[in-house]
Design a protein around this motif. Structure first.
Motif, short mmCIF file in Angstrom:
data_model
loop_
_atom_site.label_atom_id
_atom_site.label_comp_id
_atom_site.label_asym_id
_atom_site.label_seq_id
_atom_site.Cartn_x
_atom_site.Cartn_y
_atom_site.Cartn_z
N ILE A 1 64.57 17.14 27.20
CA ILE A 1 65.90 17.64 27.53
C ILE A 1 65.99 18.00 29.01
O ILE A 1 66.99 17.69 29.68
CB ILE A 1 66.23 18.86 26.65
N ALA A 2 64.95 18.63 29.54
CA ALA A 2 64.96 19.02 30.95
C ALA A 2 65.02 17.79 31.85
O ALA A 2 65.79 17.76 32.82
CB ALA A 2 63.71 19.86 31.26
N GLN A 3 64.25 16.76 31.53
CA GLN A 3 64.26 15.56 32.37
C GLN A 3 65.61 14.86 32.30
O GLN A 3 66.13 14.37 33.31
CB GLN A 3 63.14 14.61 31.97
N ARG A 4 66.18 14.79 31.10
CA ARG A 4 67.49 14.16 30.96
C ARG A 4 68.57 14.96 31.67
O ARG A 4 69.51 14.38 32.23
CB ARG A 4 67.83 14.01 29.48
N ALA A 5 68.45 16.28 31.65
CA ALA A 5 69.43 17.12 32.33
C ALA A 5 69.40 16.88 33.84
O ALA A 5 70.44 16.76 34.49
CB ALA A 5 69.17 18.59 32.01
N VAL A 6 68.19 16.81 34.38
CA VAL A 6 68.06 16.54 35.82
C VAL A 6 68.60 15.15 36.15
O VAL A 6 69.31 14.96 37.15
CB VAL A 6 66.59 16.67 36.26
N SER A 7 68.29 14.16 35.29
CA SER A 7 68.78 12.80 35.52
C SER A 7 70.31 12.76 35.45
O SER A 7 70.95 12.09 36.26
CB SER A 7 68.18 11.85 34.48
N GLY A 8 70.88 13.48 34.48
CA GLY A 8 72.34 13.53 34.37
C GLY A 8 72.97 14.19 35.57
O GLY A 8 74.04 13.75 36.05
N TRP A 9 72.35 15.25 36.08
CA TRP A 9 72.88 15.95 37.27
C TRP A 9 72.84 15.02 38.48
O TRP A 9 73.79 14.95 39.27
CB TRP A 9 72.04 17.19 37.52
N MET A 10 71.74 14.27 38.63
CA MET A 10 71.62 13.33 39.75
C MET A 10 72.65 12.21 39.62
O MET A 10 73.22 11.76 40.62
CB MET A 10 70.21 12.75 39.81
N LYS A 11 72.92 11.77 38.39
CA LYS A 11 73.88 10.69 38.20
C LYS A 11 75.29 11.14 38.49
O LYS A 11 76.07 10.43 39.15
CB LYS A 11 73.77 10.18 36.76
N SER A 12 75.63 12.35 38.03
CA SER A 12 76.99 12.86 38.27
C SER A 12 77.26 13.12 39.74
O SER A 12 78.40 13.01 40.21
CB SER A 12 77.21 14.14 37.46
N GLY A 13 76.21 13.46 40.48
CA GLY A 13 76.37 13.72 41.91
C GLY A 13 76.27 12.47 42.76
O GLY A 13 76.36 12.57 44.00
N GLY A 14 76.04 11.31 42.13
CA GLY A 14 75.94 10.07 42.87
C GLY A 14 74.59 9.85 43.52
O GLY A 14 74.37 8.83 44.18
N LEU A 15 73.65 10.80 43.33
CA LEU A 15 72.35 10.68 43.96
C LEU A 15 71.50 9.60 43.29
O LEU A 15 70.79 8.85 43.97
CB LEU A 15 71.62 12.03 43.90
N ARG A 16 71.63 9.47 41.99
CA ARG A 16 70.80 8.51 41.25
C ARG A 16 71.09 7.07 41.68
O ARG A 16 70.19 6.24 41.76
CB ARG A 16 71.06 8.67 39.75
N ALA A 17 72.36 6.77 41.97
CA ALA A 17 72.73 5.40 42.35
C ALA A 17 72.15 5.02 43.71
O ALA A 17 71.99 3.82 44.01
CB ALA A 17 74.25 5.27 42.38
N ARG A 18 71.85 6.03 44.53
CA ARG A 18 71.31 5.73 45.86
C ARG A 18 69.79 5.59 45.87
O ARG A 18 69.21 5.26 46.90
CB ARG A 18 71.73 6.83 46.84
N ILE A 19 69.15 5.86 44.72
CA ILE A 19 67.69 5.74 44.63
C ILE A 19 67.33 4.40 44.01
O ILE A 19 67.83 4.06 42.94
CB ILE A 19 67.10 6.89 43.78
N PRO A 20 66.49 3.61 44.64
CA PRO A 20 66.11 2.30 44.07
C PRO A 20 65.48 2.47 42.68
O PRO A 20 64.83 3.48 42.39
CB PRO A 20 65.09 1.76 45.08
N ALA A 21 65.65 1.46 41.85
CA ALA A 21 65.13 1.52 40.48
C ALA A 21 63.61 1.69 40.46
O ALA A 21 63.07 2.43 39.63
CB ALA A 21 65.53 0.24 39.72
N TRP A 22 62.91 1.03 41.39
CA TRP A 22 61.45 1.13 41.41
C TRP A 22 61.00 2.55 41.74
O TRP A 22 59.99 3.04 41.21
CB TRP A 22 60.84 0.14 42.40
#
Length: 525
Positions: free
Chosen positions: A432-453
């Motif tokens: 849950i903690a990892q998914r919460a952090v991932s969701g926060w990064m996605k909502s803030g647009g940060l996740r899209a700027r990080i390469p998949a690798w």
């Protein structure tokens, strides 16, 4: 080398620990605190489940409702064995708790969460159907029993032989594999005893439900020629995993099995050098640098290698060595998909991928059914946030309970609640903690700027740190049970080269136990 303290003797070898286990068991048997595990007396619980499932097909309400008092009796018998039975053999002692706890959970899955006698079906081959058999209309798989056939299966039953509702017996004949002349049907609880015995034994021992209508997800669908015979549109389409052959099993599993045998000998030789793996406390000095990292890593590799070796036995023994010539339908190659998933799932999904798709799914159906039962009790639907969290928590609680019971019945100085159970209850929190952090990064647009690798490397890093932090909770408890004292192989070439002996198995594994009541007598181990 540890120096013994005469006032409080400390084991100086793993043989000393095994002797202490024997002394502890002997003292417990003499005082009446413990009892030996005796077969068949202590197997009455699973035996009752088998006997109930073996009853002939019937619409009797008495038989239907008898499953509830039967389940209560299974709980009583299994709990009594967990509380009283012990063994100086490490594998038996650990297995007493694990298998009795699983007997309760599996019985609940088959006869409480589902009515296996009326709802479950198995794919079978029929070379010839008697056109004179009577045909009865009936519903197919119901809620809780339709993993393979999502949406439910409408079937016709031919004296216990389930046939697809889209066609008659003649249509089923025409849809059989033309090259082999084979007909495949959905088999309900058979009317004849020997057929029913085979059906029930497969049901009880096939925890993942391969080829059943309750098959867990992520397993291969049936091959195309079976699907064309069934003509069941609800069965998922065949994929590359459905086309396994006997040769494929050899190529896939034999090299891995040989590597596992070598690895087990190496791991056993290395672990014997660290008293921690004898079952001594973590504070015991280690001959290796970075003791915590070394012990966690070696524990994980040892668990994985041990389980993989066991899992590889079934496809090689049944699917390859014995084959269809001796086992018939039980040796179809597609019935032996891998137990472990791709490690790439950990790279892609982190902790959720580790537990949900990479680690073995042997007990998954039982855990899922317990979660579904909890969901029905609370009214929380599976797709709701609360319902999802509840089911995940229940699944890990069941896993923790199984391992805690195994820890409890071991003779070492274990901590079932604060060790094994606590470890598994922490896992949903980490997910849950990892998914919460991932969701926060996605909502803030940060996740899209990080390469998949880079996200994948981040997932691996999170899993590694998580295992390092919480891993000792269960690793220490595993070691305390004495599970690493077992000799996994009958021979050890490496230790033979070191002068420690070649043949590793010996001693008395079973004995006859005579009790005050004849039914309590039997084989003790």
């Amino acid at each position: 080398m540890l120096v013994p303290d005469l006032r409080n003797p400390t084991p100086t070898s793993h043989d000393d620990v095994l002797r202490q286990f024997q002394e502890r068991l002997s003292a417990g048997l003499a005082s009446g605190e413990y009892e030996p595990f005796v077969w068949p007396y202590r197997a009455f619980g699973p035996g009752l489940l088998m006997l109930y499932l073996l009853l002939p097909p019937t619409k009797s309400r008495f038989v239907y409702y008898a499953r509830y008092p039967l389940f209560a009796l299974i709980i009583y018998l299994s709990t009594d064995s967990i509380l009283k039975c012990r063994s100086s053999m490490v594998t038996t002692g650990y297995g007493i708790g694990l298998l009795n706890a699983w007997a309760v959970l599996w019985s609940m899955s088959l006869i409480i969460c589902n009515d296996a006698r009326g709802e479950f079906r198995r794919i079978e081959r029929r070379d010839d159907l008697d056109a004179n058999w009577p045909v009865d209309e009936a519903d197919g798989a119901t809620t809780g029993a339709g993993r393979l056939v999502d949406g439910g299966l409408r079937a016709r039953h031919v004296d216990g032989e389930a046939e697809d509702s889209s066609g008659s017996q003649q249509e089923n004949r025409k849809s059989s594999d033309a090259s082999k002349g084979e007909i495949f049907v959905w088999q309900t609880l058979p009317p004849t005893f020997y057929h029913r015995l085979d059906w029930v034994c497969d049901l009880v021992s096939n925890f993942r439900g391969v080829r059943w209508n309750h098959q867990i997800s992520n397993l291969p669908p049936p091959p195309p020629h079976i699907q064309s015979s069934l003509k069941d549109p609800s069965v998922p389409s065949a994929d590359a995993r459905s086309h396994l052959t006997r040769t494929d099993l050899i190529r896939r599993d034999l090299p891995n099995f040989l590597l596992c045998l070598i690895a087990l000998d190496v791991l056993k030789t290395v672990t014997l050098r660290d008293p921690y793996f004898w079952g001594l406390p973590p504070s015991t000095p280690s001959p290796f640098p970075y003791p915590c990292l070394f012990r966690i890593s070696l524990s994980l590799v040892s668990v994985y290698t041990s389980l993989l070796t066991i899992f590889l036995l079934s496809p090689l023994l049944f699917g390859v060595l014995m084959g269809p010539e001796k086992l018939g339908q039980h040796a179809w190659p597609w019935l032996y998909p891998p137990f472990f998933g791709s490690v790439s799932q950990v790279y892609r999904k982190g902790l959720a991928g580790l537990w949900g798709q990479w680690w073995h799914q042997l007990f998954r159906y039982g855990f899922e059914q317990a979660g579904e039962l909890a969901g029905r009790a609370t009214g929380w639907k599976a797709k709701s946030q609360k319902g999802t969290l509840l089911r995940v928590a229940v699944a890990f609680a069941c896993s923790g309970a199984l391992h805690a019971c195994a820890s409890y019945t071991a003779l070492g100085n274990t901590k079932p609640i604060y060790g094994s159970f606590a470890f598994f209850m922490l896992q949903p929190m980490g997910i849950i903690a990892q998914r919460a952090v991932s969701g926060w990064m996605k909502s803030g647009g940060l996740r899209a700027r990080i390469p998949a690798w880079l996200r994948g490397i981040g997932n691996l890093f999170v899993v590694a740190i998580w295992c390092y932090v919480v891993g000792p909770i269960i690793a220490d408890d595993f070691a305390a049970t004495g599970i690493w004292l077992i000799e996994p192989l009958p021979i050890s070439p490496i230790r033979a080269l070191r002068g420690d002996g070649f043949w590793r198995w010996g001693g008395r594994w079973v004995r006859w136990h005579s009790a005050d009541r004849w039914w309590r007598s039997g084989l003790a181990c």
